[in-house]
Write a protein that holds these residues in place. Structure first.
Motif, PDB file in Angstrom:
ATOM      1  N   ILE A 294      35.734  74.108  57.947  1.00  0.00           N
ATOM      2  CA  ILE A 294      34.797  74.963  57.199  1.00  0.00           C
ATOM      3  C   ILE A 294      34.821  74.550  55.728  1.00  0.00           C
ATOM      4  O   ILE A 294      33.779  74.385  55.094  1.00  0.00           O
ATOM      5  CB  ILE A 294      35.175  76.464  57.334  1.00  0.00           C
TER       6      ILE A 294
ATOM      7  N   LEU B 175      28.419  78.499  62.175  1.00  0.00           N
ATOM      8  CA  LEU B 175      29.516  78.498  61.195  1.00  0.00           C
ATOM      9  C   LEU B 175      29.680  79.871  60.546  1.00  0.00           C
ATOM     10  O   LEU B 175      30.796  80.336  60.325  1.00  0.00           O
ATOM     11  CB  LEU B 175      29.272  77.435  60.111  1.00  0.00           C
TER      12      LEU B 175
ATOM     13  N   PHE C 276      34.199  72.991  66.532  1.00  0.00           N
ATOM     14  CA  PHE C 276      33.442  72.591  65.340  1.00  0.00           C
ATOM     15  C   PHE C 276      32.569  71.370  65.610  1.00  0.00           C
ATOM     16  O   PHE C 276      31.655  71.079  64.836  1.00  0.00           O
ATOM     17  CB  PHE C 276      34.408  72.265  64.181  1.00  0.00           C
TER      18      PHE C 276
ATOM     19  N   CYS D 212      29.082  82.413  54.700  1.00  0.00           N
ATOM     20  CA  CYS D 212      30.200  81.451  54.763  1.00  0.00           C
ATOM     21  C   CYS D 212      30.981  81.427  53.449  1.00  0.00           C
ATOM     22  O   CYS D 212      32.218  81.478  53.441  1.00  0.00           O
ATOM     23  CB  CYS D 212      29.688  80.037  55.062  1.00  0.00           C
TER      24      CYS D 212
END
Length: 713
Positions: free
Chosen positions: A109, A94, A65, A138
């Motif tokens: 996230i 992402l 990340f 997402c």
């Protein structure tokens, strides 16, 4: 020539090899430019959908990340690139990671949700569409995780989605789909946090609904119920009222036209949804409003009859949802036919609707008589029993024969639900985002109690209820509901359904005490009930907001004590003495004095603490006074308890100082009934009455029986 499949496989292998090299570069890059070049190739592959689960995991293992986070926060794009280049690359990565459910629920996230929201509400341009697509990917992935919906609601995604939809931004259809999903899972929380934004969506939808002249109108009927909240009430907000008025006009337009079934059903369901949230407040007063209300109830009754009078199992299965909606509309019809203050319906309309509803309830009863044992868990059966309970509570004369024939089923059904509910309530319940549809069995008996209360006052239905074991079931239910009430916080200002059920059950027991005293004597469950009444009243009476329930319990306990006087629990036990002490307080504190208008004299009036509830408890108070008088000769220790409470002195004080004309005949009779029994049963009581001028005020108030009793040696 090479076979196409072989060529595709070779191309895929080549891309996979390139991707692996890029991942190696990403891992080992010495500077940002090398890493950026490799990243462009990776994101190109991701966007082209050429990444399988294994490769996706490899990308994540290579960069984690950290790198997407840097890209999202970097403000300086590479030379010659658009402003949002780094941000777009970060979002693509992402979105790629989010296709793995495990990664979609990762805190790294979830903490990007505010960033996703910002992108949705920022002005969009052609360069930002791919970023918005990635954001929706997402958000959809987050939504599918366990923690996701709660995180989205608390981090402000509802308002972002509302704004995207209302502003018709790029991807607004996806915003709307996500919004529907969040409302389905956590409607109450969404409205609690974001009511103004959700109202803006409802405003747009209701506007579209009113203006639409094609099939869109019926599609909106399906969607709109998701945006009608139970709380906060739409009628309390000017924008909400405008929305409701548009919905009323749109529905009046739709339902007044000739419709196919597929068009009528969603319109009836929308109307029912609004009724559940707002009652009949959204329907304007006047001729047009009353016609619309009558039309709604009429259509609902027709639908119920068509579906249930000749039930084809397959057809009923497909119609359960719309018939349940019709039940909501019919229940509104019952309430409006009973309404006396500012009624929406004229008397003639009320009579017509009552006849039409009676026919619909004939169909409901017919349907319930066909129900098989294995169908008892069906929520539609519950809805049918519930609406029948609403009818039985108000309409006591119609369909009497049919209801009597159905009583064995209703008792059996209520018992099954109660037993399953008690068992389920004792199990630990999982914490839910929304408690709707939690799977706990519903309380069928609560909806049947008012009807049972009417029926136990009549011989034939009462005999059926007794033979089916209803009294024992009601005693168990009462004990259970008392436990529920006492487990709740002390200050229960609104009248809860639990308290209402206890009051109605008391009404049923009062009927049985008066009409079937032998049952009270012989059925052991009433001994348990008596024991509970003795213990509950002293706890309940000090809580002033439970006065109506206290009045019910005090009066029922006194009447039952007369029948069960010989039982061990009433033989001067501590609980019996505390109960009678509490009933004496309840009965003795109901009246006080006040200055009579335009006079120097005092007048008797209801005590301030009792005033607001007096309409509900006055009959119980008078009945309680009669019952107490009946208990005096049965319990030798009771006169002493009354002496200790100093009620006789207080009553003498009251009657000596007020204008006799202010004490009505019924009140004089109630006081005399108790005083005569006390004077006969107890010399100390008689002496107190005489020493406080009892003969004088007995003569003054025309209490002939008391006067005679006091003059006898």
């Amino acid at each position: 020539p090479t076979h196409p499949a072989m060529a595709a496989a070779a191309g895929s292998a080549e891309r996979s090899s390139t991707l692996k090299k890029c991942l190696g570069v990403l891992r080992d890059a010495r500077n940002d430019s090398e890493q950026f070049a490799a990243l462009l190739l990776v994101t190109k592959a991701v966007r082209a959908g050429e990444v399988d689960a294994k490769t996706r995991r490899q990308i994540f293992d290579a960069i984690g990340f950290t790198f997407p986070n840097r890209l999202l926060t970097s403000r300086q794009p590479p030379d010659g690139c658009p402003e949002h280049t780094f941000r777009a690359l970060g979002l693509t990565l992402l979105a790629c990671f989010c296709t793995d459910p495990e990664l979609a629920g990762h805190s790294q996230i979830l903490n990007k949700i505010p960033t996703f929201n910002d992108i949705l509400v920022s002005p969009s341009n052609p360069d930002s569409t791919s970023m918005i697509d990635d954001v929706y990917q997402c958000l959809s992935a987050i939504m599918a995780t366990t923690r996701g919906p709660r995180e989205l609601v608390t981090k402000g995604t509802v308002s972002a989605l509302c704004q995207a939809y209302v502003n018709c931004s790029y991807g607004s259809d996806r915003a709307f789909t996500l919004l529907l999903g969040l409302l389905a899972i956590a409607e109450a929380k969404c409205w609690q946090r974001d009511a103004p934004h959700l109202l803006a969506v409802l405003s747009k939808l209701s506007n579209d609904f009113l203006k639409a002249e094609d099939m869109t109108k019926f599609e909106l009927c399906e969607v709109l119920p998701h945006f009608i909240p139970l709380l906060p009430p739409l009628t309390q907000d000017s924008q909400g009222c405008e929305c409701l008025h548009r919905l009323y006009k749109g529905l009046a337009n739709v339902l007044g036209s000739k419709l196919s079934q597929s068009q009528r059903d969603p319109a009836l369901k929308l109307a029912a949804c609004i009724v559940q949230a707002c009652g009949s407040e959204w329907i304007p007063a006047g001729n047009a409003g009353s016609k619309f209300l009558a039309l709604l109830v009429n259509l609902a009754c027709v639908e119920v009859r068509l579906t249930l009078e000749e039930p084809d199992p397959l057809e009923v299965e497909g119609k359960k949802e719309v018939v349940t909606a019709c039940y909501v509309l019919i229940e509104m019809g019952i309430q409006e036919c009973l309404r006396e203050e500012e009624p929406l319906l004229e008397e003639e309309q009320k009579m017509q609707l009552t006849r039409i509803m009676e026919e619909a309830f004939g169909a409901v009863i017919f349907y319930l008589r066909q129900v098989k044992e294995e169908e008892l868990q069906d929520p539609f059966i519950f809805a049918s029993v519930r609406i029948l309970g609403a009818w039985m509570a108000e309409e006591t004369s119609s369909l009497k024969q049919e209801i009597c024939e159905l009583l064995p089923f209703l008792v059996r059904y209520a018992k099954k639900h109660f037993e399953e509910g008690s068992a389920a309530a004792s199990l630990p319940q999982p914490e839910l985002v929304s408690t709707e549809g939690s799977g706990l069995p519903q309380d069928a008996l609560r909806f049947l109690l008012p009807g049972f209360c009417h029926l136990t006052a009549e011989d034939r239905p009462r005999d059926i209820l007794i033979s089916e074991g209803a009294p024992a079931l009601l005693c168990e239910y009462f004990l259970h509901q008392w436990e529920v009430l006492t487990s709740q916080p002390a200050s229960l200002t609104p009248l809860t359904s639990t308290e209402m059920s206890l009051q109605t059950a008391c009404g049923i027991f009062l009927n049985l005490v008066v009409t079937a005293p032998d049952l009270i004597r012989q059925d052991k469950t009433f001994s348990s009930l008596m024991d509970m009444l003795l213990k509950s009243l002293p706890l309940l009476l000090p809580q002033k907001d439970h006065l109506v329930l206290a009045a019910n319990i005090a009066t029922l306990g006194l009447l039952m004590a007369r029948i069960l006087a010989s039982s061990a629990v009433l033989q001067g036990t501590q609980s019996a003495k505390e109960f009678f002490g509490a009933t004496i307080r309840f009965l003795s504190q109901a009246h006080t004095t006040e200055a009579a208008p335009g006079s120097d004299l005092l007048a008797v009036t209801v005590s301030p603490a009792y005033a607001s509830a007096w309409a509900d408890i006055s009959e119980l108070w008078f009945l309680g006074m009669q019952a107490l008088a009946g208990c005096v000769p049965l319990f030798p220790w009771l006169p002493q308890a009354i002496l200790q409470a100093q009620w006789l002195e207080g009553l003498s004080e009251l009657l000596t100082h007020v204008a006799p004309a202010s004490v009505d005949f019924e009140l004089i009779a109630a006081f005399q009934g108790v005083l005569v029994e006390l004077a006969r049963a107890s010399k100390p009581c008689r002496d107190v009455i005489l020493s406080h001028h009892g003969r004088e005020w007995a003569n003054l108030y025309g209490m002939a029986a008391l006067e005679q009793c006091l003059t006898e040696q």
